[in-house]
Design a protein around this motif. Structure first.
Motif, PDB file in Angstrom:
ATOM      1  N   THR A 294      -5.314   1.075 -13.368  1.00 52.47           N
ATOM      2  CA  THR A 294      -4.356   1.544 -12.790  1.00 52.47           C
ATOM      3  C   THR A 294      -3.320   1.311 -14.108  1.00 52.47           C
ATOM      4  O   THR A 294      -3.564  -0.100 -15.104  1.00 52.47           O
ATOM      5  CB  THR A 294      -3.977   0.486 -11.895  1.00 52.47           C
TER       6      THR A 294
ATOM      7  N   GLU B 201       8.329  -3.009   2.340  1.00 49.45           N
ATOM      8  CA  GLU B 201       6.950  -2.187   2.223  1.00 49.45           C
ATOM      9  C   GLU B 201       6.166  -1.986   2.951  1.00 49.45           C
ATOM     10  O   GLU B 201       5.473  -0.622   2.825  1.00 49.45           O
ATOM     11  CB  GLU B 201       7.235  -1.477   0.946  1.00 49.45           C
ATOM     12  N   VAL B 202       5.836  -2.987   3.371  1.00 45.27           N
ATOM     13  CA  VAL B 202       4.370  -3.127   3.605  1.00 45.27           C
ATOM     14  C   VAL B 202       4.133  -4.066   5.468  1.00 45.27           C
ATOM     15  O   VAL B 202       5.154  -4.636   5.492  1.00 45.27           O
ATOM     16  CB  VAL B 202       4.375  -4.400   2.794  1.00 45.27           C
TER      17      VAL B 202
ATOM     18  N   ARG C  59      11.083  -6.379  -3.690  1.00 45.34           N
ATOM     19  CA  ARG C  59       9.944  -7.106  -3.338  1.00 45.34           C
ATOM     20  C   ARG C  59      10.113  -8.591  -3.419  1.00 45.34           C
ATOM     21  O   ARG C  59       9.635  -9.486  -4.903  1.00 45.34           O
ATOM     22  CB  ARG C  59       8.776  -6.337  -3.701  1.00 45.34           C
TER      23      ARG C  59
ATOM     24  N   MET D 187      -0.294  -8.928  -2.132  1.00 47.62           N
ATOM     25  CA  MET D 187       0.648  -8.023  -2.729  1.00 47.62           C
ATOM     26  C   MET D 187       1.431  -8.879  -4.259  1.00 47.62           C
ATOM     27  O   MET D 187       1.894  -8.692  -4.776  1.00 47.62           O
ATOM     28  CB  MET D 187       2.330  -7.895  -2.028  1.00 47.62           C
TER      29      MET D 187
ATOM     30  N   HIS E  62      -1.783  -9.810  -6.446  1.00 48.79           N
ATOM     31  CA  HIS E  62      -2.488  -9.165  -6.982  1.00 48.79           C
ATOM     32  C   HIS E  62      -3.976 -10.295  -7.876  1.00 48.79           C
ATOM     33  O   HIS E  62      -4.617 -10.318  -7.865  1.00 48.79           O
ATOM     34  CB  HIS E  62      -2.467  -8.256  -8.223  1.00 48.79           C
TER      35      HIS E  62
ATOM     36  N   CYS F 125       2.769  -0.468 -12.523  1.00 53.14           N
ATOM     37  CA  CYS F 125       1.929  -1.798 -11.243  1.00 53.14           C
ATOM     38  C   CYS F 125       3.062  -2.675 -11.168  1.00 53.14           C
ATOM     39  O   CYS F 125       4.209  -2.812 -12.621  1.00 53.14           O
ATOM     40  CB  CYS F 125       0.526  -2.791 -11.850  1.00 53.14           C
TER      41      CYS F 125
ATOM     42  N   ASP G  31      -2.888  -5.022  -5.864  1.00 50.95           N
ATOM     43  CA  ASP G  31      -2.275  -4.348  -4.357  1.00 50.95           C
ATOM     44  C   ASP G  31      -1.619  -3.515  -3.836  1.00 50.95           C
ATOM     45  O   ASP G  31      -0.135  -4.178  -3.574  1.00 50.95           O
ATOM     46  CB  ASP G  31      -1.970  -6.338  -3.627  1.00 50.95           C
ATOM     47  N   GLN G  32      -1.859  -2.596  -3.780  1.00 53.86           N
ATOM     48  CA  GLN G  32      -1.704  -1.652  -3.006  1.00 53.86           C
ATOM     49  C   GLN G  32      -2.518  -1.055  -2.041  1.00 53.86           C
ATOM     50  O   GLN G  32      -3.537  -0.332  -2.610  1.00 53.86           O
ATOM     51  CB  GLN G  32      -0.759  -0.516  -3.956  1.00 53.86           C
ATOM     52  N   LYS G  33      -2.093  -0.940  -1.016  1.00 62.15           N
ATOM     53  CA  LYS G  33      -3.034   0.125  -0.349  1.00 62.15           C
ATOM     54  C   LYS G  33      -3.336   1.571  -0.437  1.00 62.15           C
ATOM     55  O   LYS G  33      -4.444   1.833  -0.595  1.00 62.15           O
ATOM     56  CB  LYS G  33      -1.944   0.042   1.313  1.00 62.15           C
ATOM     57  N   SER G  34      -2.579   2.524  -0.430  1.00 55.50           N
ATOM     58  CA  SER G  34      -3.059   3.948  -0.493  1.00 55.50           C
ATOM     59  C   SER G  34      -4.565   3.664  -1.353  1.00 55.50           C
ATOM     60  O   SER G  34      -4.695   4.572  -1.912  1.00 55.50           O
ATOM     61  CB  SER G  34      -1.947   4.047  -0.929  1.00 55.50           C
ATOM     62  N   CYS G  35      -4.412   3.162  -2.879  1.00 52.63           N
ATOM     63  CA  CYS G  35      -5.563   3.318  -3.617  1.00 52.63           C
ATOM     64  C   CYS G  35      -6.561   2.874  -3.590  1.00 52.63           C
ATOM     65  O   CYS G  35      -8.199   3.246  -4.286  1.00 52.63           O
ATOM     66  CB  CYS G  35      -5.026   2.681  -5.230  1.00 52.63           C
TER      67      CYS G  35
END
Length: 494
Positions: free
Chosen positions: A223, A480-481, A404, A423, A425, A226, A171-175
């Motif tokens: 990945t 950060e989200v 987080r 967030m 996963h 993480c 759960d990470q947006k950029s990837c």
């Protein structure tokens, strides 16, 4: 100052003093000569004066700094602000040419040399960090997400019929967006829960390969680094699957260079199976400003193919930043940072475990994650539904950055795909939790202050029944989200 100028100087100042000064300069030049000969990170870090001498020598080799230069083209390295020129050490032309980011610029020999040396020094550091058989790499002036996109776009030319990218969920947006931006359809493979850890579902990955057909799959996108309780993917097994089905394998190693375990996974994956490229961030691994990444791999021709896919010239700033940093630290300095990070990881784990026990919580058992840790928040959730999200706001307003707080049941839509339990996963992780990481550059004081402030926040929330007064409305959980980021819809397979 060359030898002729030193000889002339002896007519003005005592020859013994001049010879002493000449010997001192030769010490600087000897370090520069070793760098040019070996192309490796120096064992001991350079002084700032040596670094600046070297950069100034490079700058005078670029045409914009020629004393008699007359530029009549559209791009002549002109800079209106002297402050900007000094910020870049007058290295204005950037790197590469219109057809290849690694190409030599006739007008900028100094900047071209900077680019080549940076890539060589970074390659040496990747080997020292654990990926001994890496064949080639280059620094690209884009962060990790766009660098992954560049890899996928390069693979498109090799596999024109492919439409899908198999992606064990993180759960990470950029990837995730890196695949969408490249025009492919992510195939989200849910993780499996083993104890507290979320691990790669290898059987599900193979089922998707057989279901979709290997020829229709661009690559597997795995990945390493993480947030716990997710742990690095099973890279060796995934690499074997990719080799078995002749499918490319791209690894998101965002902040994995600082971890010997992550680098070992990549080395082993390449040894037993297939890894085509692995991408890592400059800022997270080398403590430089955001804006650069390293694309590396085991087949030099494929890495060159990726570099040629980059359109146009590029900024030299990320290359300059990481070269200055590595020359200043040297191998011994960087290894010291890595060693300290590992020691503080153990210290952070001890402190979090003690704090968790004091508040009726527990440190989640995630031994396969070498950087990130997680502490349960079950008791806090029992006090109030809002208590968990409130904790995130309280920490942020008390200047605890990077922690987080992950509540249960959050949904997030990213590029038209809705993630349940975003967030965490996982669609349904068993408990809410708090993340903290021991990343390169962290200090024991960071950990001590964080634990102290976290302890006070937890006590305040319990005392007030899960709702603290005067807490910031800035965020409900993870600072950060951005919640509710919904972009154009795409079709997904899950």
């Amino acid at each position: 100052m060359n030898s002729d100028n030193f000889n002339l100087s002896e007519k003005i100042v005592s020859p013994s003093y001049i010879r002493q000064g000449s010997q001192a300069r030769r010490g600087h030049e000897q370090l520069i000569r070793q760098l040019l000969e070996q192309g490796k990170c120096p064992e001991e870090g350079w002084s700032e004066s040596t670094v600046e001498l070297f950069l100034n020598e490079l700058a005078v080799m670029d045409s914009n700094n020629f004393l008699g230069n007359c530029g009549v083209g559209e791009r002549e390295g002109r800079v209106a602000s002297s402050l900007v020129a000094r910020r870049h050490y007058r290295l204005i032309h950037g790197i590469g040419r219109s057809g290849d980011i690694a190409a030599i610029q006739p007008k900028a020999a100094g900047s071209s040399l900077l680019n080549k040396l940076t890539n060589s020094v970074v390659l040496d550091v990747l080997k020292l960090a654990g990926v001994r058989s890496v064949a080639s790499c280059f620094v690209v002036p884009m962060a990790t997400g766009m660098s992954l996109t560049l890899c996928f776009l390069t693979l498109r030319h090799r596999r024109p019929k492919a439409r899908y990218i198999i992606w064990p969920r993180i759960d990470q947006k950029s990837c995730f967006k890196s695949m969408i931006t490249a025009g492919f359809e992510p195939v989200v493979v849910e993780n499996v829960l083993e104890g507290d850890e979320l691990r790669t579902d290898l059987e599900a990955v193979e089922r998707k390969i057989e279901e979709l057909g290997a020829e229709n799959i661009l690559c597997v996108h795995s990945t390493t680094s993480c947030f716990a309780p997710r742990v690095p993917d099973r890279l060796e097994e995934l690499s074997c699957l990719c080799s078995k089905h002749d499918i490319p394998h791209i690894v998101n190693n965002a902040y994995g260079v600082q971890s010997s375990k992550c680098m070992h996974l990549i080395q082993q994956g390449a040894r037993v199976g297939r890894i085509d490229a692995f991408v890592q961030s400059l800022d997270k691994n080398f403590m430089v400003p955001v804006g650069g990444a390293i694309i590396a791999g085991f087949d030099e021709s494929f890495i060159q193919e990726i570099s040629k896919m980059y359109p146009g010239r590029a900024s030299a700033s990320p290359s300059l930043d990481v070269l200055i940093t590595l020359l200043t630290l040297g191998v011994s300095g960087y290894k010291k940072y890595l060693s300290e990070r590992k020691e503080i990881y153990s210290f952070l784990a001890e402190q979090l475990k003690s704090l968790a026990s004091a508040h009726g919580e527990r440190l989640l058992h995630t031994p396969h994650n070498p950087i990130s840790l997680a502490m349960s928040l079950d008791g806090l959730q029992a006090n109030s539904d809002k208590a968990v999200t409130q904790l995130g706001s309280m920490l942020f307003t008390r200047q605890v950055s990077g922690a987080r707080v992950i509540p249960l049941g959050k949904e997030q839509t990213v590029s038209g795909h809705t993630f349940r339990g975003f967030m965490s996963h996982s669609d349904s992780y068993p408990c809410p939790y708090l993340n903290a990481a021991s990343a390169v550059g962290i200090t024991r004081e960071d950990v001590t202050v964080c634990i102290k402030r976290l302890d006070k926040c937890l006590k305040t929330l319990k005392k007030e029944g899960g709702t603290a007064k005067n807490s910031s409305p800035v965020s409900s959980s993870n600072q950060e989200v951005s919640i509710g980021d919904t972009l154009s819809p795409h079709r997904y397979i899950k």
